[in-house]
Design a protein around this motif. Structure first.
Motif, PDB file in Angstrom:
ATOM      1  N   GLY A   1      -8.387   5.908   0.741  1.00 55.03           N
ATOM      2  CA  GLY A   1      -7.488   6.580   1.669  1.00 55.03           C
ATOM      3  C   GLY A   1      -8.137   6.811   3.014  1.00 55.03           C
ATOM      4  O   GLY A   1      -7.525   6.617   4.064  1.00 55.03           O
TER       5      GLY A   1
ATOM      6  N   ASP B   1       0.833  -1.200   0.000  1.00 55.80           N
ATOM      7  CA  ASP B   1       0.000   0.000   0.000  1.00 55.80           C
ATOM      8  C   ASP B   1       0.869   1.251   0.000  1.00 55.80           C
ATOM      9  O   ASP B   1       0.635   2.186  -0.778  1.00 55.80           O
ATOM     10  CB  ASP B   1      -0.917  -0.019   1.221  1.00 55.80           C
ATOM     11  CG  ASP B   1      -1.761   1.249   1.330  1.00 55.80           C
ATOM     12  OD1 ASP B   1      -2.235   1.729   0.290  1.00 55.80           O
ATOM     13  OD2 ASP B   1      -1.933   1.751   2.448  1.00 55.80           O
TER      14      ASP B   1
ATOM     15  N   TYR C   1       1.966   6.534  -6.820  1.00 57.73           N
ATOM     16  CA  TYR C   1       0.822   7.357  -7.240  1.00 57.73           C
ATOM     17  C   TYR C   1       1.161   8.844  -7.163  1.00 57.73           C
ATOM     18  O   TYR C   1       0.786   9.634  -8.037  1.00 57.73           O
ATOM     19  CB  TYR C   1      -0.373   7.019  -6.345  1.00 57.73           C
ATOM     20  CG  TYR C   1      -1.558   7.944  -6.498  1.00 57.73           C
ATOM     21  CD1 TYR C   1      -2.320   7.948  -7.661  1.00 57.73           C
ATOM     22  CD2 TYR C   1      -1.920   8.808  -5.467  1.00 57.73           C
ATOM     23  CE1 TYR C   1      -3.420   8.787  -7.793  1.00 57.73           C
ATOM     24  CE2 TYR C   1      -3.013   9.640  -5.585  1.00 57.73           C
ATOM     25  CZ  TYR C   1      -3.753   9.635  -6.752  1.00 57.73           C
ATOM     26  OH  TYR C   1      -4.834  10.471  -6.873  1.00 57.73           O
TER      27      TYR C   1
ATOM     28  N   GLN D   1      -5.676   6.278  -9.060  1.00 62.03           N
ATOM     29  CA  GLN D   1      -6.384   5.490  -8.043  1.00 62.03           C
ATOM     30  C   GLN D   1      -7.868   5.578  -8.330  1.00 62.03           C
ATOM     31  O   GLN D   1      -8.451   6.665  -8.374  1.00 62.03           O
ATOM     32  CB  GLN D   1      -6.082   6.003  -6.638  1.00 62.03           C
ATOM     33  CG  GLN D   1      -6.646   5.105  -5.551  1.00 62.03           C
ATOM     34  CD  GLN D   1      -6.189   5.513  -4.165  1.00 62.03           C
ATOM     35  OE1 GLN D   1      -5.805   6.647  -3.949  1.00 62.03           O
ATOM     36  NE2 GLN D   1      -6.239   4.585  -3.235  1.00 62.03           N
TER      37      GLN D   1
ATOM     38  N   ARG E   1       1.090   4.022  -2.965  1.00 60.16           N
ATOM     39  CA  ARG E   1       0.780   5.423  -2.657  1.00 60.16           C
ATOM     40  C   ARG E   1       1.926   6.330  -3.074  1.00 60.16           C
ATOM     41  O   ARG E   1       1.708   7.421  -3.615  1.00 60.16           O
ATOM     42  CB  ARG E   1       0.510   5.577  -1.157  1.00 60.16           C
ATOM     43  CG  ARG E   1      -0.812   4.964  -0.705  1.00 60.16           C
ATOM     44  CD  ARG E   1      -0.860   4.841   0.806  1.00 60.16           C
ATOM     45  NE  ARG E   1      -0.795   6.137   1.460  1.00 60.16           N
ATOM     46  CZ  ARG E   1      -0.606   6.298   2.767  1.00 60.16           C
ATOM     47  NH1 ARG E   1      -0.431   5.235   3.537  1.00 60.16           N
ATOM     48  NH2 ARG E   1      -0.580   7.490   3.299  1.00 60.16           N
TER      49      ARG E   1
END
Length: 424
Positions: free
Chosen positions: A50, A29, A36, A44, A33
């Motif tokens: 989130g 994760d 991203y 996403q 993130r």
């Protein structure tokens, strides 16, 4: 040059697959993130993820994923359990156990290595070699000398290579703590937006390697895999939906095809290629974990159904059934938790060599032997605790034949002291 470029690309792809497979869901994760934030081609699809991620809190409500540990985990016992006692010489084990005893409750190791070498009567180089191996143990960052080393170690495990971020950690942690964003921006010649992205990433890392070990505060485990039973049907689920989905950004993909700016086109092509590779490897990771759990479920079905004990099974045997290398299974189980109807456990606890029973006709799992030893020690007369020899004889009464040395190893693995130290 073209051939060399292709080789480098292939090596990066292989490394990426290995790194992602070794990650827990929480580590994956964080990796996604970070990507991203850095890669405009990665989108996403579930923005609510989130918020859901931030709301993963301790709960005793039925149906919640988080499960409290039955008792605080002792850091030093946990580290000793990871020592490959059977594959190392006794001198190395003794020195590593000494170094483990010198670890602070935070997980940091602040003792001078020259002092440790003098105390152990070995060379500084020998101690440094032992420390290199100890720093590979879990939790990530353990044996770091300070906060900077701890954070950089976590970045390495996550496969994050960013020079600006590393400089921030090495030289500007005080500025980060004080929120001096403009100062960092001027020093590194980057935008304040980029500084904020780096700070967001740093905030997700553990400031102390031993967070979650010891203490009276209840700790919670978020399982990576969930095994459910509906009647006679079993369902395997990767517990990663709370991350949200990722895909290629259509807007930037269209921009890449329409732009006449060759530099911009090349930038988007590189980012799109990286995003596709990551998404492919994430899916490969999912398929590998599901395939592994199918093998484990078929082999350990009586245990999961509550009708028997764990059967002996090695990672090599699981790899043969999957048609993969044993190192793939080793990476797949690393640090990952399984939740099943009776509780939660580390995946690696499902694997062990078989121990002879009934004069070698059948085998019993090492975990079952540990359970017997733990139960006997718990019920023993503390004024006359069982010796390892006595425990060995008690196992023989159960038609389980192991050496006294094996009994001592299993006892040590569980953090149980010797009979002399247990005596009241």
């Amino acid at each position: 040059m073209e051939q060399k470029y292709q080789i480098i690309q292939n090596q990066k792809q292989i490394m990426s697959q290995k790194q992602l497979l070794s990650m827990t869901n929480a580590e994956l994760d964080l990796f996604l993130r970070t990507e991203y934030l850095e890669n405009p081609m990665l989108e996403q699809t579930d923005e609510s993820a989130g918020a859901e991620r931030a709301e993963i809190l301790p709960s005793n409500e039925e149906g919640k994923w988080n499960r409290p540990m039955e008792e605080p985990v002792d850091l030093k016992a946990y580290l000793k359990q990871q020592l490959k006692i059977g594959a190392e010489d006794r001198k190395s084990v003794k020195i590593k156990e000494y170094l483990i005893e010198c670890v602070e409750d935070t997980g940091y190791f602040t003792m001078q290595l020259s002092e440790a070498a003098q105390a152990c009567g070995v060379s500084l180089g020998y101690i440094e070699h032992c420390m290199e191996e100890l720093r590979l143990l879990e939790p990530v960052g353990v044996f770091s000398a300070n906060l900077t080393e701890c954070l950089l170690c976590q970045l390495k495990v996550l496969g994050i290579e960013n020079q600006e971020l590393e400089i921030m950690i090495r030289e500007h942690l005080e500025d980060v703590a004080e929120g001096r964003i403009s100062r960092i921006s001027r020093a590194l010649h980057i935008s304040t937006a980029q500084v904020r992205k780096h700070i967001l990433l740093i905030s997700t890392l553990k400031p102390r390697p031993a967070m979650g070990f010891g203490g009276s505060r209840a700790e919670y485990i978020v399982p990576d895999i969930v095994l459910r039973r509906e009647g006679e049907k079993w369902e395997i689920e990767l517990h990663d939906s709370w991350m949200g989905g990722y895909r290629i950004n259509d807007y930037y993909l269209k921009m890449m095809t329409e732009t006449k700016d060759l530099t911009l086109k090349k930038y988007f092509q590189d980012k799109a290629g990286r995003a596709r590779l990551i998404l492919q490897n994430v899916e490969q990771r999912r398929q590998t974990l599901l395939a592994l759990m199918q093998v484990i479920l078929a082999w350990q079905l009586p245990f999961f159904a509550g009708r028997g004990s764990l059967r002996p099974m090695t990672m090599t045997e699981a790899a043969e059934k999957m048609g993969v290398n044993p190192s793939t299974v080793s990476r797949a189980v690393k640090g990952k938790y399984l939740q099943y109807p009776q509780g939660t456990l580390l995946l690696k606890e499902l694997f062990s060599q078989g121990i002879a029973k009934d004069a070698g006709e059948t085998e019993v799992n090492a975990q079952e032997i540990k359970r017997l030893l733990a139960a006997w020690v718990k019920e023993e007369d503390k004024k006359k605790p069982y010796s390892d020899q006595k425990l060995k004889e008690m196992l023989e009464e159960q038609e389980i034949y192991v050496s006294r040395r094996v009994v001592a190893k299993y006892r040590s693995d569980m953090g149980i002291k010797g009979s002399f130290d247990r005596k009241e």
